[in-house]
Design a protein around this motif. Structure first.
Motif, PDB file in Angstrom:
ATOM      1  N   SER A 185     -12.298  29.426 -24.960  1.00  0.00           N
ATOM      2  CA  SER A 185     -10.976  29.510 -24.343  1.00  0.00           C
ATOM      3  C   SER A 185     -11.015  29.250 -22.839  1.00  0.00           C
ATOM      4  O   SER A 185      -9.975  28.973 -22.231  1.00  0.00           O
ATOM      5  CB  SER A 185     -10.364  30.887 -24.613  1.00  0.00           C
ATOM      6  OG  SER A 185     -11.203  31.918 -24.105  1.00  0.00           O
ATOM      7  N   SER A 186     -12.169  29.354 -22.221  1.00  0.00           N
ATOM      8  CA  SER A 186     -12.292  29.085 -20.788  1.00  0.00           C
ATOM      9  C   SER A 186     -13.725  28.659 -20.494  1.00  0.00           C
ATOM     10  O   SER A 186     -14.617  28.792 -21.336  1.00  0.00           O
ATOM     11  CB  SER A 186     -11.931  30.326 -19.967  1.00  0.00           C
ATOM     12  OG  SER A 186     -12.811  31.405 -20.261  1.00  0.00           O
ATOM     13  N   ASP A 187     -13.930  28.105 -19.302  1.00  0.00           N
ATOM     14  CA  ASP A 187     -15.270  27.712 -18.902  1.00  0.00           C
ATOM     15  C   ASP A 187     -16.190  28.932 -18.873  1.00  0.00           C
ATOM     16  O   ASP A 187     -15.749  30.061 -18.641  1.00  0.00           O
ATOM     17  CB  ASP A 187     -15.240  27.054 -17.520  1.00  0.00           C
ATOM     18  CG  ASP A 187     -14.526  25.703 -17.528  1.00  0.00           C
ATOM     19  OD1 ASP A 187     -14.350  25.149 -18.632  1.00  0.00           O
ATOM     20  OD2 ASP A 187     -14.158  25.216 -16.450  1.00  0.00           O
ATOM     21  N   LEU A 188     -17.470  28.681 -19.095  1.00  0.00           N
ATOM     22  CA  LEU A 188     -18.436  29.773 -19.216  1.00  0.00           C
ATOM     23  C   LEU A 188     -19.002  30.154 -17.849  1.00  0.00           C
ATOM     24  O   LEU A 188     -19.366  29.296 -17.046  1.00  0.00           O
ATOM     25  CB  LEU A 188     -19.563  29.365 -20.154  1.00  0.00           C
ATOM     26  CG  LEU A 188     -19.132  28.907 -21.550  1.00  0.00           C
ATOM     27  CD1 LEU A 188     -20.356  28.579 -22.394  1.00  0.00           C
ATOM     28  CD2 LEU A 188     -18.275  29.954 -22.236  1.00  0.00           C
ATOM     29  N   VAL A 189     -19.083  31.458 -17.632  1.00  0.00           N
ATOM     30  CA  VAL A 189     -19.619  32.003 -16.392  1.00  0.00           C
ATOM     31  C   VAL A 189     -20.973  32.627 -16.689  1.00  0.00           C
ATOM     32  O   VAL A 189     -21.099  33.454 -17.600  1.00  0.00           O
ATOM     33  CB  VAL A 189     -18.670  33.072 -15.803  1.00  0.00           C
ATOM     34  CG1 VAL A 189     -19.258  33.658 -14.538  1.00  0.00           C
ATOM     35  CG2 VAL A 189     -17.303  32.468 -15.532  1.00  0.00           C
ATOM     36  N   THR A 190     -22.001  32.246 -15.929  1.00  0.00           N
ATOM     37  CA  THR A 190     -23.358  32.748 -16.152  1.00  0.00           C
ATOM     38  C   THR A 190     -23.805  33.579 -14.966  1.00  0.00           C
ATOM     39  O   THR A 190     -23.772  33.128 -13.822  1.00  0.00           O
ATOM     40  CB  THR A 190     -24.348  31.600 -16.373  1.00  0.00           C
ATOM     41  OG1 THR A 190     -23.895  30.789 -17.462  1.00  0.00           O
ATOM     42  CG2 THR A 190     -25.741  32.131 -16.684  1.00  0.00           C
ATOM     43  N   ARG A 191     -24.223  34.806 -15.246  1.00  0.00           N
ATOM     44  CA  ARG A 191     -24.696  35.730 -14.210  1.00  0.00           C
ATOM     45  C   ARG A 191     -26.196  35.954 -14.390  1.00  0.00           C
ATOM     46  O   ARG A 191     -26.651  36.374 -15.455  1.00  0.00           O
ATOM     47  CB  ARG A 191     -23.948  37.065 -14.310  1.00  0.00           C
ATOM     48  CG  ARG A 191     -24.380  38.123 -13.288  1.00  0.00           C
ATOM     49  CD  ARG A 191     -23.669  39.443 -13.569  1.00  0.00           C
ATOM     50  NE  ARG A 191     -22.241  39.313 -13.451  1.00  0.00           N
ATOM     51  CZ  ARG A 191     -21.571  39.472 -12.308  1.00  0.00           C
ATOM     52  NH1 ARG A 191     -22.220  39.779 -11.201  1.00  0.00           N
ATOM     53  NH2 ARG A 191     -20.261  39.348 -12.278  1.00  0.00           N
ATOM     54  N   LEU A 192     -26.970  35.669 -13.343  1.00  0.00           N
ATOM     55  CA  LEU A 192     -28.418  35.913 -13.357  1.00  0.00           C
ATOM     56  C   LEU A 192     -28.715  37.242 -12.675  1.00  0.00           C
ATOM     57  O   LEU A 192     -28.239  37.502 -11.567  1.00  0.00           O
ATOM     58  CB  LEU A 192     -29.170  34.798 -12.635  1.00  0.00           C
ATOM     59  CG  LEU A 192     -29.174  33.406 -13.272  1.00  0.00           C
ATOM     60  CD1 LEU A 192     -30.006  32.462 -12.429  1.00  0.00           C
ATOM     61  CD2 LEU A 192     -29.708  33.458 -14.692  1.00  0.00           C
ATOM     62  N   THR A 193     -29.509  38.077 -13.342  1.00  0.00           N
ATOM     63  CA  THR A 193     -29.934  39.358 -12.781  1.00  0.00           C
ATOM     64  C   THR A 193     -31.455  39.371 -12.720  1.00  0.00           C
ATOM     65  O   THR A 193     -32.119  39.126 -13.730  1.00  0.00           O
ATOM     66  CB  THR A 193     -29.446  40.530 -13.642  1.00  0.00           C
ATOM     67  OG1 THR A 193     -28.022  40.471 -13.751  1.00  0.00           O
ATOM     68  CG2 THR A 193     -29.843  41.859 -13.023  1.00  0.00           C
ATOM     69  N   VAL A 194     -32.006  39.617 -11.530  1.00  0.00           N
ATOM     70  CA  VAL A 194     -33.451  39.667 -11.338  1.00  0.00           C
ATOM     71  C   VAL A 194     -33.847  41.128 -11.179  1.00  0.00           C
ATOM     72  O   VAL A 194     -33.378  41.816 -10.271  1.00  0.00           O
ATOM     73  CB  VAL A 194     -33.886  38.852 -10.110  1.00  0.00           C
ATOM     74  CG1 VAL A 194     -35.410  38.780 -10.030  1.00  0.00           C
ATOM     75  CG2 VAL A 194     -33.297  37.454 -10.164  1.00  0.00           C
ATOM     76  N   LYS A 195     -34.718  41.612 -12.067  1.00  0.00           N
ATOM     77  CA  LYS A 195     -35.102  43.017 -12.073  1.00  0.00           C
ATOM     78  C   LYS A 195     -36.567  43.170 -11.698  1.00  0.00           C
ATOM     79  O   LYS A 195     -37.431  42.430 -12.182  1.00  0.00           O
ATOM     80  CB  LYS A 195     -34.848  43.637 -13.448  1.00  0.00           C
ATOM     81  CG  LYS A 195     -33.380  43.600 -13.883  1.00  0.00           C
ATOM     82  CD  LYS A 195     -33.198  44.231 -15.250  1.00  0.00           C
ATOM     83  CE  LYS A 195     -31.734  44.204 -15.669  1.00  0.00           C
ATOM     84  NZ  LYS A 195     -31.529  44.812 -17.005  1.00  0.00           N
ATOM     85  N   PHE A 196     -36.849  44.161 -10.828  1.00  0.00           N
ATOM     86  CA  PHE A 196     -38.201  44.479 -10.381  1.00  0.00           C
ATOM     87  C   PHE A 196     -38.514  45.936 -10.709  1.00  0.00           C
ATOM     88  O   PHE A 196     -37.602  46.722 -10.975  1.00  0.00           O
ATOM     89  CB  PHE A 196     -38.321  44.271  -8.864  1.00  0.00           C
ATOM     90  CG  PHE A 196     -38.305  42.832  -8.431  1.00  0.00           C
ATOM     91  CD1 PHE A 196     -39.482  42.139  -8.207  1.00  0.00           C
ATOM     92  CD2 PHE A 196     -37.105  42.161  -8.251  1.00  0.00           C
ATOM     93  CE1 PHE A 196     -39.465  40.824  -7.812  1.00  0.00           C
ATOM     94  CE2 PHE A 196     -37.073  40.839  -7.852  1.00  0.00           C
ATOM     95  CZ  PHE A 196     -38.266  40.167  -7.633  1.00  0.00           C
ATOM     96  N   PRO A 197     -39.776  46.318 -10.681  1.00  0.00           N
ATOM     97  CA  PRO A 197     -40.120  47.731 -10.868  1.00  0.00           C
ATOM     98  C   PRO A 197     -39.413  48.613  -9.838  1.00  0.00           C
ATOM     99  O   PRO A 197     -39.056  48.153  -8.744  1.00  0.00           O
ATOM    100  CB  PRO A 197     -41.644  47.758 -10.677  1.00  0.00           C
ATOM    101  CG  PRO A 197     -42.086  46.368 -11.025  1.00  0.00           C
ATOM    102  CD  PRO A 197     -40.979  45.463 -10.579  1.00  0.00           C
ATOM    103  N   GLY A 198     -39.227  49.870 -10.182  1.00  0.00           N
ATOM    104  CA  GLY A 198     -38.463  50.769  -9.334  1.00  0.00           C
ATOM    105  C   GLY A 198     -39.062  51.011  -7.963  1.00  0.00           C
ATOM    106  O   GLY A 198     -38.341  51.379  -7.037  1.00  0.00           O
ATOM    107  N   ASP A 199     -40.374  50.811  -7.794  1.00  0.00           N
ATOM    108  CA  ASP A 199     -40.985  51.088  -6.500  1.00  0.00           C
ATOM    109  C   ASP A 199     -40.841  49.930  -5.521  1.00  0.00           C
ATOM    110  O   ASP A 199     -41.273  50.019  -4.379  1.00  0.00           O
ATOM    111  CB  ASP A 199     -42.470  51.428  -6.676  1.00  0.00           C
ATOM    112  CG  ASP A 199     -43.254  50.304  -7.339  1.00  0.00           C
ATOM    113  OD1 ASP A 199     -42.619  49.408  -7.936  1.00  0.00           O
ATOM    114  OD2 ASP A 199     -44.500  50.316  -7.260  1.00  0.00           O
TER     115      ASP A 199
END
Length: 419
Positions: A225-239
């Protein structure tokens, strides 16, 4: 300010903005404690067949009744797909209201919290103006609803709920109606995504500092129904306090920086809703550590991609993730350069009056209080025990400082003393 006045004021501000109406959290609070006790009734839709996207509309009657002995205000408010995970835009629903037994009426479509909203009010007045339902009387309108071409393909119905913006209904005075939606033409739209390792980054001097990947999309069925939106999330260790992550995407054959949003995520360019007729497409990506990173050792990184139909509402239709390691740039290790020992200069021939000054770069000197200027750097190690060598080194320093004349006078006086 009363609760009713506050809510109506909110509606006015939102109407001026032209984008939203009312926060959905204000919904479903019927009147209590002697407030007007209006009741809404919704008639059966005509025709009764399911709605099609971009097709014919359906109409039904909306009647509000006032059983009280005093006239009561009425600010009608219709909400579409309330509580549904499907996000609706204003253009996804066709909406019109015509008066039957009521004053001339105007209508307005709004959007809030990604839910569709329809309001109608007396023509020629502001959006905050309401109707007056006479004591023991009723008002009646014909409401027309249809589905826009962009109505979500994964919805087979449109739920419409009738309320008011100002808490004017009796506890049992609300009403709802569900309009069926025909399936979209062709198979339902489906999407799958996955990452592909593409080795080290193009032109990277240190492979551990940067990772290159491809993000693949596979689309099946009808267009979204609409153009696709892509979200990148970069995750690192908590420290890891400050990874200083940088992301680039290939656009038009060139690497382009993707700047993080306030949440630290990276939004890729939109993917066309129909993928231009192809069944798969891809983004080439680079993920690297920036110069301000506090990472000091190889660290496991998780990269996640979530694809949605709405940039502001995180409801993913596909997600994928991959792990890899990033490390800071390797520091070059070099041995400290050893100072060179200057060779002893040959003694001058007897009777020579020419003093040779070394061409070696000279480090400026400073004179201690009340003493003689002290040499530093190579001048501290001349390699000669003769007075001539020491004087030659001092001469080079003083010449550089513009004090050659003063030194020559001292040299003559010193020679006379030793004679």
């Amino acid at each position: 300010m009363s609760a009713r006045t506050a809510i109506t004021a909110t509606a006015v501000v939102a109407a001026v903005a032209g984008t939203v109406l009312m926060p959905l959290s204000a919904y479903a609070a019927p009147a209590t404690g002697g407030a007007p006790a209006l009741r809404i009734e919704l008639g059966a839709p005509v025709p009764s067949g399911p709605l099609t996207r971009g097709g014919a509309t359906e109409s039904f009657d909306l009647t509000v009744t006032n059983p009280g002995d005093k006239a009561a205000p009425f600010h009608p408010w219709l909400l579409g797909n309330l509580g549904s995970p499907i996000a609706l835009k204003k253009t996804d629903v066709v909406f019109k209201v015509d008066e039957i037994n009521a004053p001339d009426t105007a209508s307005f479509i709004g959007q809030q919290d990604h839910g569709w909203q329809g309001v109608f009010y007396p023509a020629g007045k502001s959006l905050s103006a309401g109707f007056e339902v006479p004591a023991g009387g009723k008002l009646k309108w014909k409401v027309t609803v249809g589905l826009g071409k962009g109505y979500p393909v994964n919805s087979d119905a449109f739920e419409l709920r009738a309320s008011t913006t100002s808490h004017e209904l009796a506890p049992d005075g609300q009403a709802s109606l569900t309009l069926k939606a025909a399936p979209a033409t062709g198979p339902a739209a489906k999407l799958s995504t996955h990452f592909e390792d593409n080795g080290s980054c193009d032109g990277a001097k240190d492979a551990s500092l940067c990772k290159q990947l491809n993000l693949w999309y596979r689309h099946e069925g009808v267009a979204f129904s609409s153009d696709l939106v892509t979200r990148l999330t970069v995750k690192f260790p908590g420290d890891v306090k400050n990874p200083d992550t940088q992301v680039r995407v290939m656009v038009g054959g060139k690497w382009t920086d993707v700047h993080p949003d306030r949440n630290g995520d990276f939004m890729l360019p939109k993917m066309p809703k129909d993928f231009d007729g192809v069944s798969a497409d891809t983004f080439a990506l680079q993920v690297r550590l920036g110069p301000k990173t506090q990472i000091t050792r190889p660290t496991l990184v998780t990269l996640q991609a979530g694809v949605a139909l709405d940039e502001k509402k995180v409801e993913y239709i596909s997600t994928t993730a991959t792990d890899f390691k990033l490390a800071p740039a390797k520091q070059a290790t070099t041995k400290p350069e050893q100072p060179k020992t200057e060779q002893s200069k040959p003694a001058k021939p007897a009777g020579s009056t020419t003093t040779q000054v070394s061409q070696t770069a000279v480090t400026p000197v400073t004179a201690p209080a009340g003493g003689t200027p002290q040499a530093s750097g190579s001048l501290a190690h001349t390699g000669s025990d003769s007075n001539t060598g020491l004087y030659a080194g001092l001469a080079a320093v003083l010449v550089a400082l513009g004090g050659a004349a003063a030194w020559l006078g001292a040299r003559r006086r010193g020679g006379a003393t030793r004679a």
